[in-house]
Design a protein around this motif. Structure first.
Motif, mmCIF file in Angstrom:
data_model
loop_
_atom_site.group_PDB
_atom_site.id
_atom_site.type_symbol
_atom_site.label_atom_id
_atom_site.label_comp_id
_atom_site.label_asym_id
_atom_site.label_seq_id
_atom_site.Cartn_x
_atom_site.Cartn_y
_atom_site.Cartn_z
ATOM 1 N N LYS A 40 0.830 -1.205 0.000
ATOM 2 C CA LYS A 40 0.000 0.000 0.000
ATOM 3 C C LYS A 40 0.864 1.254 0.000
ATOM 4 C CE LYS A 40 -3.883 -2.225 2.370
ATOM 5 N NZ LYS A 40 -4.637 -2.327 3.650
ATOM 6 N N LYS A 41 1.980 1.214 0.718
ATOM 7 C CA LYS A 41 2.893 2.361 0.737
ATOM 8 C C LYS A 41 3.498 2.604 -0.639
ATOM 9 C CE LYS A 41 4.117 1.697 5.604
ATOM 10 N NZ LYS A 41 5.177 1.244 6.538
ATOM 11 N N LEU A 42 3.648 1.528 -1.410
ATOM 12 C CA LEU A 42 4.211 1.651 -2.758
ATOM 13 C C LEU A 42 3.162 2.065 -3.790
ATOM 14 C CD1 LEU A 42 6.433 -1.567 -2.803
ATOM 15 C CD2 LEU A 42 7.210 0.790 -2.505
ATOM 16 N N GLY A 43 1.888 2.060 -3.387
ATOM 17 C CA GLY A 43 0.829 2.446 -4.311
ATOM 18 C C GLY A 43 0.096 1.279 -4.936
ATOM 19 N N LEU A 44 0.151 0.121 -4.283
ATOM 20 C CA LEU A 44 -0.578 -1.051 -4.767
ATOM 21 C C LEU A 44 -1.817 -1.278 -3.903
ATOM 22 C CD1 LEU A 44 2.471 -3.440 -5.282
ATOM 23 C CD2 LEU A 44 1.016 -2.560 -7.108
ATOM 24 N N ARG A 45 -2.942 -1.571 -4.533
ATOM 25 C CA ARG A 45 -4.154 -1.925 -3.801
ATOM 26 C C ARG A 45 -4.120 -3.419 -3.515
ATOM 27 N NH1 ARG A 45 -7.387 -0.453 -7.318
ATOM 28 N NH2 ARG A 45 -7.818 1.652 -6.526
ATOM 29 N N THR A 46 -4.411 -3.822 -2.284
ATOM 30 C CA THR A 46 -4.350 -5.238 -1.920
ATOM 31 C C THR A 46 -5.693 -5.724 -1.395
ATOM 32 O OG1 THR A 46 -3.661 -4.837 0.372
ATOM 33 C CG2 THR A 46 -1.925 -4.980 -1.280
ATOM 34 N N VAL A 47 -5.993 -6.987 -1.694
ATOM 35 C CA VAL A 47 -7.171 -7.669 -1.164
ATOM 36 C C VAL A 47 -6.723 -9.054 -0.736
ATOM 37 C CG1 VAL A 47 -9.477 -8.571 -1.635
ATOM 38 C CG2 VAL A 47 -8.751 -6.409 -2.671
ATOM 39 N N CYS A 48 -6.930 -9.387 0.537
ATOM 40 C CA CYS A 48 -6.515 -10.682 1.070
ATOM 41 C C CYS A 48 -7.738 -11.491 1.493
ATOM 42 C CB CYS A 48 -5.587 -10.506 2.265
ATOM 43 S SG CYS A 48 -4.130 -9.506 1.930
ATOM 44 N N GLY A 49 -7.621 -12.794 1.399
ATOM 45 C CA GLY A 49 -8.726 -13.635 1.847
ATOM 46 C C GLY A 49 -8.476 -15.100 1.571
ATOM 47 N N ARG A 50 -9.476 -15.922 1.904
ATOM 48 C CA ARG A 50 -9.442 -17.356 1.626
ATOM 49 C C ARG A 50 -10.436 -17.651 0.510
ATOM 50 N NH1 ARG A 50 -6.817 -20.252 5.701
ATOM 51 N NH2 ARG A 50 -6.468 -19.077 7.639
ATOM 52 N N ILE A 51 -9.968 -18.285 -0.543
ATOM 53 C CA ILE A 51 -10.831 -18.613 -1.674
ATOM 54 C C ILE A 51 -10.568 -20.031 -2.148
ATOM 55 C CG2 ILE A 51 -10.937 -16.198 -2.416
ATOM 56 C CD1 ILE A 51 -9.000 -16.893 -4.662
ATOM 57 N N THR A 52 -11.419 -20.522 -3.031
ATOM 58 C CA THR A 52 -11.269 -21.865 -3.590
ATOM 59 C C THR A 52 -10.415 -21.820 -4.852
ATOM 60 O OG1 THR A 52 -13.229 -21.679 -5.003
ATOM 61 C CG2 THR A 52 -13.574 -22.432 -2.731
ATOM 62 N N VAL A 53 -10.030 -22.982 -5.330
ATOM 63 C CA VAL A 53 -9.239 -23.057 -6.566
ATOM 64 C C VAL A 53 -10.052 -22.539 -7.741
ATOM 65 C CG1 VAL A 53 -8.106 -24.613 -8.184
ATOM 66 C CG2 VAL A 53 -7.809 -24.956 -5.740
ATOM 67 N N ASN A 54 -11.338 -22.843 -7.779
ATOM 68 C CA ASN A 54 -12.180 -22.368 -8.881
ATOM 69 C C ASN A 54 -12.275 -20.848 -8.890
ATOM 70 O OD1 ASN A 54 -12.713 -24.963 -9.802
ATOM 71 N ND2 ASN A 54 -14.580 -25.186 -8.567
ATOM 72 N N PHE A 110 0.960 4.349 -7.695
ATOM 73 C CA PHE A 110 2.068 3.420 -7.903
ATOM 74 C C PHE A 110 3.070 3.996 -8.899
ATOM 75 C CE2 PHE A 110 3.980 -0.359 -10.051
ATOM 76 C CZ PHE A 110 4.621 -0.879 -8.946
ATOM 77 N N GLY A 111 4.339 3.970 -8.523
ATOM 78 C CA GLY A 111 5.382 4.490 -9.404
ATOM 79 C C GLY A 111 5.842 5.887 -9.049
ATOM 80 N N ARG A 112 5.080 6.575 -8.165
ATOM 81 C CA ARG A 112 5.507 7.918 -7.773
ATOM 82 C C ARG A 112 6.707 7.879 -6.850
ATOM 83 N NH1 ARG A 112 -0.023 11.565 -6.945
ATOM 84 N NH2 ARG A 112 -0.830 11.208 -9.059
ATOM 85 N N LEU A 113 6.826 6.789 -6.114
ATOM 86 C CA LEU A 113 8.035 6.577 -5.323
ATOM 87 C C LEU A 113 9.091 6.025 -6.260
ATOM 88 C CD1 LEU A 113 9.369 6.456 -2.489
ATOM 89 C CD2 LEU A 113 8.616 4.085 -2.360
#
Length: 214
Positions: free
Chosen positions: A57-71, A144-147
């Motif tokens: 996030k500090k680098l300018g990337l949006r993140t989403v974390c979680g548990r999901i299935t292979v499909n 992202f990329g401004r740093l």
């Protein structure tokens, strides 16, 4: 898809940092391990998923974390970071026909897995009868990329150095020639002195010998 650039971790604690490096490289930005360590909160056990997310996030990337299935993973945007064997991080950068999974493992390299092999490493829990694993999705924002990345810094520093050398190149050439001549004299002088002394002894010319010494 363009060729995915692999980055190897330098020690067992750097898998998370190496994965983040690979994601940044995929989006055309280069950061060194030392630079990313400044943004990741590392413990004795390495960097956590939360630490990677905060750094991203500090680098300018949006993140989403979680548990999901292979499909669900099959229908997702790649590359992404996976929690692997419950103690490691890898990057999933390609899925082919839902059967072959392409992994960039910072500790081993690029590896292809079948679906069952992939699940044996990634699946960590079963919820409501569905097998799931932990994933982090990342995508660049306008920030992202401004740093400035290490590549840009390196190019700017190199250009400054070359400009400085070009401005004073005549002096550097004179210094280089002086050092070369001095080195040659230091190399030749002992042999020249020895030859004169030998001639003085041979001809019993004490003045020649004393002249070379004093």
């Amino acid at each position: 898809m363009a060729r995915f650039h692999f980055i190897k971790q330098h020690d067992a604690m750097q898998c998370g940092v190496a994965c983040l490096q690979m994601i940044c490289r995929y989006y055309k930005k280069i950061y060194s391990t030392d630079t990313l360590h400044q943004y990741c909160f590392a413990t004795n056990e390495g960097v956590s998923l939360l630490g990677i997310s905060d750094a991203a996030k500090k680098l300018g990337l949006r993140t989403v974390c979680g548990r999901i299935t292979v499909n669900q993973l099959n229908a997702s945007s790649l590359p992404c970071i996976l929690h692997w064997n419950q103690n490691h991080f890898v990057v999933l950068y390609k899925i082919r026909r839902g059967k072959t999974f392409y992994i960039a493992d910072p500790g081993k390299g690029k590896i292809r897995y079948t679906k069952e092999e992939f699940k044996s490493h990634w699946i960590s829990t079963t919820s409501q009868g569905e097998e799931k694993g932990v994933v982090m999705f990342l995508e660049p924002t306008p920030e992202f990329g401004r740093l400035e990345g290490d590549e840009a810094e390196g190019i700017h520093s190199f250009r400054f150095l070359m400009g400085y050398l070009k401005q004073y190149r005549q002096y550097f050439v004179q210094i280089a020639l002086g050092l070369l001549v001095g080195s040659l004299l230091q190399l030749i002088l002992p042999f020249l002195t020895q030859a004169i002394v030998d001639l003085g002894i041979k001809h019993q010319d004490i003045k020649l010998i004393l002249g070379t010494r004093y």
